[in-house]
Design a protein around this motif. Structure first.
Motif, mmCIF file in Angstrom:
data_model
loop_
_atom_site.group_PDB
_atom_site.id
_atom_site.type_symbol
_atom_site.label_atom_id
_atom_site.label_comp_id
_atom_site.label_asym_id
_atom_site.label_seq_id
_atom_site.Cartn_x
_atom_site.Cartn_y
_atom_site.Cartn_z
ATOM 1 N N TYR A 86 0.866 -1.176 0.000
ATOM 2 C CA TYR A 86 0.000 0.000 0.000
ATOM 3 C C TYR A 86 0.906 1.230 0.000
ATOM 4 O O TYR A 86 1.465 1.592 1.041
ATOM 5 N N ILE B 139 -8.231 1.843 -4.317
ATOM 6 C CA ILE B 139 -8.950 1.233 -3.198
ATOM 7 C C ILE B 139 -9.606 2.271 -2.297
ATOM 8 O O ILE B 139 -10.492 1.949 -1.510
ATOM 9 N N LEU B 140 -9.159 3.533 -2.406
ATOM 10 C CA LEU B 140 -9.741 4.623 -1.629
ATOM 11 C C LEU B 140 -9.411 5.923 -2.351
ATOM 12 O O LEU B 140 -8.253 6.168 -2.703
ATOM 13 N N ASP C 83 -14.707 9.201 -1.512
ATOM 14 C CA ASP C 83 -14.923 8.308 -0.375
ATOM 15 C C ASP C 83 -14.760 8.969 0.986
ATOM 16 O O ASP C 83 -15.125 8.382 2.009
ATOM 17 N N LEU D 203 -7.346 0.278 6.943
ATOM 18 C CA LEU D 203 -6.374 1.101 6.244
ATOM 19 C C LEU D 203 -6.294 2.455 6.956
ATOM 20 O O LEU D 203 -7.280 3.206 7.006
ATOM 21 N N ALA E 175 -12.451 -2.528 5.101
ATOM 22 C CA ALA E 175 -12.913 -3.296 3.942
ATOM 23 C C ALA E 175 -13.003 -4.763 4.323
ATOM 24 O O ALA E 175 -12.425 -5.217 5.323
ATOM 25 N N GLY F 182 -9.764 -3.969 -1.056
ATOM 26 C CA GLY F 182 -10.836 -2.982 -0.959
ATOM 27 C C GLY F 182 -12.076 -3.426 -1.712
ATOM 28 O O GLY F 182 -12.237 -4.614 -2.021
ATOM 29 N N PRO F 183 -12.983 -2.480 -1.988
ATOM 30 C CA PRO F 183 -12.853 -1.058 -1.703
ATOM 31 C C PRO F 183 -12.973 -0.755 -0.207
ATOM 32 O O PRO F 183 -13.707 -1.430 0.510
ATOM 33 N N PHE F 184 -12.240 0.263 0.236
ATOM 34 C CA PHE F 184 -12.280 0.682 1.627
ATOM 35 C C PHE F 184 -13.280 1.819 1.804
ATOM 36 O O PHE F 184 -13.426 2.668 0.934
ATOM 37 N N ARG F 185 -13.958 1.802 2.934
ATOM 38 C CA ARG F 185 -14.925 2.848 3.250
ATOM 39 C C ARG F 185 -14.535 3.496 4.581
ATOM 40 O O ARG F 185 -14.021 2.837 5.490
#
Length: 282
Positions: free
Chosen positions: A25, A56-57, A62, A84, A97, A102-105
């Motif tokens: 990452y 992913i973010l 987001d 993350l 996530a 991801g996807p990360f929220r």
């Protein structure tokens, strides 16, 4: 290693292993003023061939509390969920996530650590999970902060925040445990400097007290055009005592403090537990 390991400009790489797969990452680099907004994830089973999992973010879509300066992500897994931690507009956020890709929220809808929460800059988060499962958060530029995280991994008791700023410390704290020894590593000087480098101290606990600075373990090699080596992460190969260090450097050739690339090398220890200085691979 065949460095750089990722295409294009990337920096601040966080290397982690989940099962038999390594994940990277990084900060997406190449922007004036480090003004990027997106994070990407990459995976590999051999640390050489990497799969790009895309964005992913994205702060623009987001995150409601920040618009730019997406820096220094760090990832950790707990009970099948992936967390993350990231910098955005000089604050620290956390996203979650169900997959490392991801996807990360956004987990909180606000920063985990606001930009003005403590003195100096609230950037460069890192989470270390000890053998007993307790997780600890480290962060800070100018001062090195550390605190135990609650079990939810998205909160902590402000009364437990401790500051330890080693000699030469600038930013990017990173902690590992090898046997009974805890290692606190950090980056010295400015990321725009060719002399950006990594040093370390040790302790018998995850919150110190830490030894005096024990030395530099990663630095430039001007003879081969390798400059600005820092903001690293370290991971142990599962089931072994083999360790790897990921870091950024000025892109070769012609890079600078906003045009950096990700490299990975082996990390070795002496018989008495000291870290052997890394010889960066070209």
């Amino acid at each position: 290693m065949n460095n750089p390991v990722l295409p294009g400009f990337t920096a601040d790489p966080h290397l982690v292993v989940y099962g038999d797969t390594y994940w990277l990452y990084p900060t997406t680099d190449g922007f004036d003023g480090w003004s990027g907004t997106r994070f990407r994830a990459y995976s590999s089973t051999d640390l050489t061939r990497w799969t790009d999992h895309g964005v992913i973010l994205d702060l623009a879509t987001d995150i409601t509390w920040a618009d730019a300066h997406a820096w220094a992500p760090a990832a950790v897994e707990r009970d099948g969920r992936y967390y993350l931690y990231f910098c955005a507009d000089r604050a620290i956020g956390v996203a979650v996530a169900d997959s490392p890709a991801g996807p990360f929220r956004d987990a909180l809808g606000k920063p985990l650590i606001a930009a003005d929460a403590y003195p100096d800059q609230m950037i460069d988060p890192m989470v270390f999970t000890d053998d007993d499962g307790r997780a600890y958060l480290y962060w800070g530029q100018g001062a090195a902060y550390q605190v135990p995280l609650h079990d939810d991994l998205v909160s902590f008791d402000p009364a437990e925040v401790n500051v330890h700023t080693p000699e030469g410390y600038n930013e990017a704290p990173f902690v590992i445990r090898r046997g009974d020894v805890y290692y606190l590593m950090w980056s010295e000087n400015d990321t725009r400097s060719a002399d950006y480098r990594v040093a370390y101290a040790t302790s018998d606990g995850p919150l110190g007290p830490w030894s005096p600075r024990r030395g530099v373990i990663l630095a430039k090699d001007e003879s081969r055009g390798i400059l600005g080596t820092g903001h690293h992460s370290v991971v142990r190969e599962p089931g072994t005592d083999d360790w790897h260090i990921a870091y950024h450097r000025f892109a070769v050739p012609g890079g600078d403090g906003t045009h950096r690339e990700t490299a990975i090398d082996r990390l070795h220890f002496t018989d008495d537990g000291a870290i052997v200085p890394v010889v960066p691979a070209r």
